[in-house]
Design an enzyme around this catalytic site. Structure first.
Site, PDB file in Angstrom:
ATOM      1  N   ARG A  65       0.832  -1.198   0.000  1.00  0.00           N
ATOM      2  CA  ARG A  65       0.000   0.000   0.000  1.00  0.00           C
ATOM      3  C   ARG A  65       0.874   1.257   0.000  1.00  0.00           C
ATOM      4  NH1 ARG A  65      -2.356  -0.627   4.458  1.00  0.00           N
ATOM      5  NH2 ARG A  65      -4.339  -1.491   3.761  1.00  0.00           N
ATOM      6  N   TYR A 110      18.056  10.524  -0.370  1.00  0.00           N
ATOM      7  CA  TYR A 110      19.381  11.129  -0.216  1.00  0.00           C
ATOM      8  C   TYR A 110      19.656  11.980  -1.449  1.00  0.00           C
ATOM      9  CZ  TYR A 110      24.225  11.567   1.307  1.00  0.00           C
ATOM     10  OH  TYR A 110      25.436  12.070   1.701  1.00  0.00           O
ATOM     11  N   LYS A 186      21.640  11.107   6.892  1.00  0.00           N
ATOM     12  CA  LYS A 186      22.801  10.250   7.117  1.00  0.00           C
ATOM     13  C   LYS A 186      22.491   9.157   8.132  1.00  0.00           C
ATOM     14  CE  LYS A 186      26.258  11.764   4.555  1.00  0.00           C
ATOM     15  NZ  LYS A 186      27.098  10.912   3.699  1.00  0.00           N
ATOM     16  N   ASP A 258      29.287  17.676   6.618  1.00  0.00           N
ATOM     17  CA  ASP A 258      29.055  18.894   5.824  1.00  0.00           C
ATOM     18  C   ASP A 258      29.423  20.191   6.543  1.00  0.00           C
ATOM     19  OD1 ASP A 258      28.353  17.419   3.662  1.00  0.00           O
ATOM     20  OD2 ASP A 258      26.204  17.683   3.864  1.00  0.00           O
ATOM     21  N   ASN A 426      28.749  15.884  -6.750  1.00  0.00           N
ATOM     22  CA  ASN A 426      27.297  15.748  -6.582  1.00  0.00           C
ATOM     23  C   ASN A 426      26.658  17.123  -6.526  1.00  0.00           C
ATOM     24  OD1 ASN A 426      26.513  13.000  -6.454  1.00  0.00           O
ATOM     25  ND2 ASN A 426      27.514  12.796  -4.472  1.00  0.00           N
TER      26      ASN A 426
END
Length: 577
Positions: A65, A110, A186, A258, A426
């Protein structure tokens, strides 16, 4: 050997789960909520009658579902929002849905879609998740973090913390308080890829301001509306966070994520010899890239100790990769790390890093070249640098799309039969080159790894070449799992080398050179087990493990010991307390 031999371990999932909630409070708690899968006896015991539809379903039916609902979303960001909502409702269903469709959903939960969600954090905000710490209120750090202490028998109950200050997010830069979402994402990956228990993790954001003018001028922005605080005040604030985390959660592994280039390096260097800390942008990226290189060297026959590498983009990731390569070559060749630095050439916005380049960071200085060596050469031209260096490996971490031109790629192929070319930036739109172009420009000879998933490339002769994705998620979760399970006091270079070697051994290219240089995310869980085993053995060898009786001398037993403590997305039996 059956994992039931380890039912006594604290993280084993075989025992009933003790639950003190009932009624609406139980249904509103995502970790304990089973939704329509509560049995008849559970509905009676936990006062759920009348609060759920009468038909009792299986987890498989719930997954079907949920997948149908997910598939009906209009675009990727809507799918990301749907998954966030799912995580807030039912933890088991959320992770089981991803586990069943991990290849399809990975880019949604992600990169690159999570980057879009982070950019829009203050605009689409619905419900807070994680711990928010303010540099304006350093005296409140312990009070705020203490809200996440769990009263159980193992001291704090938190195994894994991801913390970010949001300065350098996923190639999209400074996102301020939106960095909480990278911490959340993460941690989701640690659970999906390595079975870290989701109720024993903590996402944290350090709100130290932002230099993003768009956010500063947005009245809906949810973080501090002032420029980033730097210097001693910043360092003291981060130190207060680390010391508080060590006090409240003495067994927790701290993962920095980061941070800006200078802070990332300074924080790692400051704490790595005192606590189990890890920086994924430096160490994780370096480890997975080095594993891909090692697999590539198996294919092209170049010896690691002879390797020449050009890294295009000398930021946090690029310098982290350089450091891991340097350490590996030094270990293999039996040399000092300083002797090996001259096998790595780093290029950044000013061009090739030279000793005379102004503003070199502490992470860039070891790789700066002597200016006389490059006299009368164009050190801003990547093609010129390659023609002089004749590297075996070209790595892109620049976020400069199209930087690896046909001329650059073919220059690489002049000197190496099977060059390793890794456009890793990226998200996808920032890649230095499309893998299909790189492979075709070299007549299928280039060994390619990227930072995002790409489909296989079919050549004119029908040969199909897989494109490896240098995805940290096949590496950092396993490292964390190993460190958490043995309660390692530190995360050492030796442990990381062990992780790299374990990952490289799992590369499909070792069986077929047209296969990927790194395992795919769909294989992350079994790969994480292998990495965790290697990390645990290294920690035990160096006397860093704080858990007794780990069966490190028996592969089968150690594998079962690890697997017995990995969280699985299944509904457990509940015990009313």
């Amino acid at each position: 050997m059956s994992s039931t031999n380890f039912n006594h371990l604290p993280l084993s999932q075989t025992r009933p789960l003790k639950v003190s909630l009932s009624g609406r409070l139980l249904l509103d708690n995502p970790f304990y909520n089973k939704g329509t899968c509560f049995t008849t006896s559970e509905r009676k015991l936990f006062h759920l009658k009348g609060l759920l539809p009468t038909n009792i379903q299986t987890l498989d039916e719930q997954v079907q579902r949920a997948y149908d609902q997910y598939s009906s979303q209009k675009d990727d960001l809507a799918k990301n929002t749907f998954m966030t909502s799912m995580a807030e409702q039912n933890t088991v269903l959320y992770y089981r849905l991803i586990q069943d469709h991990i290849r399809e959903m990975f880019s949604i939960i992600y990169t690159p879609t999570e980057g879009d969600a982070i950019e829009n954090y203050s605009r689409v905000f619905r419900r807070p998740d994680g711990c928010f710490l303010s540099i304006k209120h350093p005296d409140e750090v312990e009070e705020r973090m203490s809200k996440f202490v769990q009263t159980n028998e193992d001291g704090g109950g938190i195994d894994y913390i991801v913390v970010s200050d949001g300065e350098e997010i996923l190639g999209i830069g400074d996102q301020g308080v939106g960095g909480i979402l990278i911490s959340v994402a993460k941690l989701a990956l640690t659970t999906i890829c390595a079975g870290l228990h989701p109720d024993r993790t903590l996402p944290v954001v350090l709100d130290t301001g932002t230099d993003n003018e768009t956010l500063l001028n947005d009245e809906l922005y949810l973080g501090h509306h002032f420029k980033r605080v730097r210097g001693e005040r910043y360092d003291d604030f981060v130190d207060r966070f680390v010391q508080t985390a060590r006090k409240l959660f003495p067994k927790a592994y701290i993962h920095f994520e980061d941070f800006g280039l200078t802070n990332a390096r300074n924080l790692l260097d400051r704490y790595r010899n005192h606590a189990p800390v890890f920086n994924d942008d430096i160490q994780g990226t370096g480890c997975v890239t080095l594993a891909a290189i090692m697999a590539g060297l198996h294919v092209n026959g170049v010896k690691l100790e002879e390797l020449r590498v050009v890294i295009f983009g000398a930021g946090t990731a690029g310098c982290g990769i350089a450091e891991q390569i340097q350490a590996a070559i030094a270990t293999k060749a039996g040399k000092e790390k300083e002797q090996v630095a001259d096998q790595i050439w780093c290029v950044d916005k000013p061009g090739l890093l030279l000793t005379t380049t102004p503003g070199l960071s502490i992470t860039q200085k070891p790789y700066a070249r002597s200016e006389p060596e490059w006299k009368d050469m164009d050190t801003k031209s990547l093609q010129t640098i390659i023609s002089h260096v004749k590297p075996h490996v070209l790595i892109g971490t620049s976020t400069k799309p199209g930087a690896f031109t046909q001329q650059v790629v073919q220059e690489m192929a002049k000197y190496v039969e099977r060059p390793l070319i890794f456009p890793l930036s990226n998200p996808t739109r920032l890649h230095e080159a499309k893998p299909a172009d790189v492979i075709r420009w070299t007549d299928g000879k280039a060994l390619v790894a990227t930072g995002s998933p790409f489909p296989p490339v079919t050549l004119d002769d029908g040969r199909e070449i897989e494109v490896a994705e240098c995805n940290n998620s096949v590496c950092f979760p396993g490292i964390g799992l190993g460190a958490v399970l043995c309660r390692s006091r530190l995360v050492t270079d030796k442990m990381l080398v062990a992780a790299v070697e374990a990952l490289a051994k799992e590369a499909p290219a070792l069986q077929d050179p047209d296969k990927a240089l790194v395992p795919g995310v769909e294989d992350a869980r079994p790969v994480s087990v292998k990495i965790a085993m290697a990390v645990i053995r290294s920690a035990v060898d160096d006397g860093l493990a704080q858990v007794d009786d780990i069966p490190v001398h028996d592969d089968g037993l150690l594998k079962s010991w690890v697997e017995a403590q990995m969280w699985q997305p299944v509904y457990r039996e509940y015990e009313k307390v």
